[in-house]
Design a protein around this motif. Structure first.
Motif, PDB file in Angstrom:
ATOM      1  N   ALA A 101      20.483  10.416  -7.143  1.00 26.92           N
ATOM      2  CA  ALA A 101      19.495  11.162  -6.350  1.00 26.92           C
ATOM      3  C   ALA A 101      20.106  11.720  -5.080  1.00 26.92           C
ATOM      4  O   ALA A 101      19.803  12.850  -4.674  1.00 26.92           O
ATOM      5  CB  ALA A 101      18.308  10.265  -6.025  1.00 26.92           C
ATOM      6  N   ALA A 102      20.971  10.931  -4.425  1.00 31.98           N
ATOM      7  CA  ALA A 102      21.588  11.390  -3.183  1.00 31.98           C
ATOM      8  C   ALA A 102      22.503  12.578  -3.433  1.00 31.98           C
ATOM      9  O   ALA A 102      22.538  13.533  -2.643  1.00 31.98           O
ATOM     10  CB  ALA A 102      22.363  10.249  -2.527  1.00 31.98           C
ATOM     11  N   LEU A 114      29.258   8.294  -0.319  1.00 32.31           N
ATOM     12  CA  LEU A 114      28.003   8.509   0.389  1.00 32.31           C
ATOM     13  C   LEU A 114      27.960   7.681   1.673  1.00 32.31           C
ATOM     14  O   LEU A 114      28.527   6.582   1.738  1.00 32.31           O
ATOM     15  CB  LEU A 114      26.821   8.111  -0.496  1.00 32.31           C
ATOM     16  N   VAL A 115      27.284   8.202   2.673  1.00 37.79           N
ATOM     17  CA  VAL A 115      26.987   7.429   3.877  1.00 37.79           C
ATOM     18  C   VAL A 115      25.800   6.528   3.548  1.00 37.79           C
ATOM     19  O   VAL A 115      24.810   6.985   2.961  1.00 37.79           O
ATOM     20  CB  VAL A 115      26.650   8.353   5.058  1.00 37.79           C
ATOM     21  N   GLY A 116      25.898   5.247   3.887  1.00 38.30           N
ATOM     22  CA  GLY A 116      24.851   4.303   3.526  1.00 38.30           C
ATOM     23  C   GLY A 116      24.250   3.598   4.723  1.00 38.30           C
ATOM     24  O   GLY A 116      24.944   3.329   5.710  1.00 38.30           O
ATOM     25  N   MET A 117      22.965   3.307   4.646  1.00 33.87           N
ATOM     26  CA  MET A 117      22.273   2.474   5.625  1.00 33.87           C
ATOM     27  C   MET A 117      21.387   1.492   4.870  1.00 33.87           C
ATOM     28  O   MET A 117      20.896   1.801   3.772  1.00 33.87           O
ATOM     29  CB  MET A 117      21.417   3.308   6.575  1.00 33.87           C
ATOM     30  N   ALA A 118      21.185   0.313   5.460  1.00 31.22           N
ATOM     31  CA  ALA A 118      20.308  -0.683   4.849  1.00 31.22           C
ATOM     32  C   ALA A 118      19.654  -1.506   5.947  1.00 31.22           C
ATOM     33  O   ALA A 118      20.248  -1.726   7.015  1.00 31.22           O
ATOM     34  CB  ALA A 118      21.085  -1.595   3.901  1.00 31.22           C
ATOM     35  N   MET A 119      18.436  -1.974   5.674  1.00 31.84           N
ATOM     36  CA  MET A 119      17.723  -2.798   6.651  1.00 31.84           C
ATOM     37  C   MET A 119      16.690  -3.657   5.932  1.00 31.84           C
ATOM     38  O   MET A 119      16.174  -3.277   4.877  1.00 31.84           O
ATOM     39  CB  MET A 119      17.047  -1.928   7.709  1.00 31.84           C
ATOM     40  N   THR A 120      16.430  -4.819   6.494  1.00 37.15           N
ATOM     41  CA  THR A 120      15.399  -5.710   5.954  1.00 37.15           C
ATOM     42  C   THR A 120      14.743  -6.495   7.086  1.00 37.15           C
ATOM     43  O   THR A 120      15.387  -6.793   8.095  1.00 37.15           O
ATOM     44  CB  THR A 120      15.963  -6.767   4.972  1.00 37.15           C
ATOM     45  N   GLN A 170      10.714   6.119 -10.106  1.00 37.00           N
ATOM     46  CA  GLN A 170      11.169   7.165  -9.189  1.00 37.00           C
ATOM     47  C   GLN A 170       9.986   8.075  -8.886  1.00 37.00           C
ATOM     48  O   GLN A 170       9.787   9.114  -9.518  1.00 37.00           O
ATOM     49  CB  GLN A 170      12.347   7.950  -9.775  1.00 37.00           C
ATOM     50  N   PRO A 171       9.177   7.709  -7.871  1.00 39.13           N
ATOM     51  CA  PRO A 171       7.954   8.458  -7.585  1.00 39.13           C
ATOM     52  C   PRO A 171       8.192   9.836  -6.980  1.00 39.13           C
ATOM     53  O   PRO A 171       7.267  10.652  -6.936  1.00 39.13           O
ATOM     54  CB  PRO A 171       7.213   7.554  -6.595  1.00 39.13           C
ATOM     55  N   ALA A 172       9.396  10.087  -6.501  1.00 38.06           N
ATOM     56  CA  ALA A 172       9.751  11.395  -5.954  1.00 38.06           C
ATOM     57  C   ALA A 172      11.235  11.608  -6.200  1.00 38.06           C
ATOM     58  O   ALA A 172      11.984  10.643  -6.399  1.00 38.06           O
ATOM     59  CB  ALA A 172       9.437  11.466  -4.460  1.00 38.06           C
ATOM     60  N   PRO A 173      11.713  12.856  -6.195  1.00 42.85           N
ATOM     61  CA  PRO A 173      13.126  13.100  -6.505  1.00 42.85           C
ATOM     62  C   PRO A 173      14.103  12.331  -5.616  1.00 42.85           C
ATOM     63  O   PRO A 173      15.192  11.981  -6.077  1.00 42.85           O
ATOM     64  CB  PRO A 173      13.271  14.616  -6.311  1.00 42.85           C
ATOM     65  N   SER A 174      13.720  12.052  -4.383  1.00 46.81           N
ATOM     66  CA  SER A 174      14.646  11.387  -3.464  1.00 46.81           C
ATOM     67  C   SER A 174      14.244   9.945  -3.155  1.00 46.81           C
ATOM     68  O   SER A 174      14.818   9.327  -2.268  1.00 46.81           O
ATOM     69  CB  SER A 174      14.748  12.172  -2.152  1.00 46.81           C
ATOM     70  N   ALA A 186      18.719  10.293  -0.136  1.00 47.92           N
ATOM     71  CA  ALA A 186      17.805   9.558  -1.013  1.00 47.92           C
ATOM     72  C   ALA A 186      17.581   8.160  -0.452  1.00 47.92           C
ATOM     73  O   ALA A 186      18.391   7.646   0.341  1.00 47.92           O
ATOM     74  CB  ALA A 186      18.361   9.470  -2.433  1.00 47.92           C
ATOM     75  N   ALA A 187      16.479   7.565  -0.856  1.00 42.16           N
ATOM     76  CA  ALA A 187      16.112   6.218  -0.418  1.00 42.16           C
ATOM     77  C   ALA A 187      15.948   5.312  -1.620  1.00 42.16           C
ATOM     78  O   ALA A 187      15.421   5.725  -2.660  1.00 42.16           O
ATOM     79  CB  ALA A 187      14.821   6.250   0.389  1.00 42.16           C
TER      80      ALA A 187
END
Length: 337
Positions: free
Chosen positions: A104-105, A136-142, A75-79, A111-112
């Motif tokens: 985190a979210a 939570l509202v979610g999004m995903a992509m690849t 976890q390089p950053a809080p979010s 959060a990511a």
């Protein structure tokens, strides 16, 4: 005799799990993958159901996938939560990262989750639905492999580059969409080729860049984006966000990495989670009411919400089981010998 056979969801999971473990997949990976394959078959997303067992085993046999890789989390950053899949499949990595993403979210409001070095075959709706299950509202992509030509072009640059979104709804299924930025998922063209069925014009180009209705010619040529230049622009955005931004492969690089092995695409994945209560604060309830008014404005005129057919299929499958082509079952059972 019918060309199809009825299976319970438990039988679907067991068949997928046995085929994967028999071919060298570690049990924890096999369970994560079999669970999502079962969800695909349950929701009548046939291109991401039991058919994917064949794809996973082919990838295992290619030697590209590490069948026992254990994801590592940082976890390089809080979010920002990162999971390195170490060239295993993505789904176990997602399971490892989801609790930290949710935490985190809720703390940060947004959060990511970044998954790197993963082989990814599955639809994205199971992942954004899992995020929505936590309110939570979610999004995903690849990205994927460079199978898709840009609008106006004739050679693959983009992957099928899916984008998924889920909005949680109290007491009912979330609002969910999940679509490739190509005109159709590649698995659908593969199923058409397998069944020797023609595809509609607009799905693909042959090796000479000419629009084709021949599924195998499209697989050997290039797929097309949906919506012309709009789908092309969204595909480019996903290459940037889920490739360049997170330090992982673009679809062109993923195809080069494959080197003709025919494995599932290897790349990264970006997931985002938003906490409606943190964003809405005192106006949270009013925001939820506005969302429901929007959904009612859609359905009130006879239109349906995205994924509604899938949710209907889910209810039916949970009550009645699923129907699977005997030829597909024979092919999967052949992997157990």
């Amino acid at each position: 005799m019918s060309t199809r056979i009825n299976l319970s969801l438990d039988q679907v999971f067991d068949l997928a799990h046995r085929a994967l473990t028999h071919n060298g997949m570690a049990d924890d990976h096999a369970r994560a993958i079999a669970e999502v394959i079962t969800q695909g078959q349950r929701d009548e997303c046939h291109s991401h159901g039991l058919y994917r067992v064949l794809v996973c085993v082919r990838s295992l046999r290619s030697g590209k996938v590490d069948p026992a890789a254990q994801p590592t989390l940082s976890q390089p950053a809080p979010s920002i939560v990162k999971v390195d899949a170490h060239f295993g499949y993505s789904l176990l990595a997602f399971q490892h990262g989801l609790p930290r993403l949710v935490e985190a979210a809720h703390k940060q409001g947004v959060a990511a989750l970044v998954i790197r070095n993963c082989f990814h075959f599955s639809a994205l709706w199971p992942e954004v639905e899992a995020i929505a299950a936590h309110g939570l509202v979610g999004m995903a992509m690849t990205p994927s492999h460079a199978w898709v030509a840009p609008e106006g072009g004739n050679r693959g640059v983009f992957g099928t580059n899916p984008l998924a979104f889920a909005w949680p709804r109290a007491g009912q299924e979330p609002f969910v969409f999940d679509f490739a930025t190509s005109a159709i998922a590649r698995g659908d063209i593969e199923l058409h080729a397998r069944q020797e069925k023609a595809i509609p014009l607009g799905w693909g180009l042959d090796a000479d860049g000419v629009p084709t209705t021949d599924a195998r010619a499209a697989l050997d040529g290039a797929m097309q984006t949906f919506g012309g230049h709009k789908g092309s622009a969204l595909a480019a955005m996903i290459e940037l966000l889920a490739g360049a931004l997170i330090g992982d492969l673009t679809s062109a690089e993923s195809l080069t990495f494959d080197a003709g092995a025919g494995a599932t695409p290897c790349h990264g994945e970006l997931l985002l989670a938003f906490d409606p209560q943190r964003f809405g604060a005192d106006d949270f309830e009013q925001g939820q009411q506005r969302a429901e008014q929007l959904f009612h404005a859609i359905t009130g005129q006879g239109a349906r919400l995205p994924s509604q057919r899938r949710f209907t299929a889910r209810q039916r499958s949970q009550a009645e089981g699923v129907w699977v082509e005997r030829s597909l079952l024979r092919d999967i059972e052949g992997l157990l010998t």
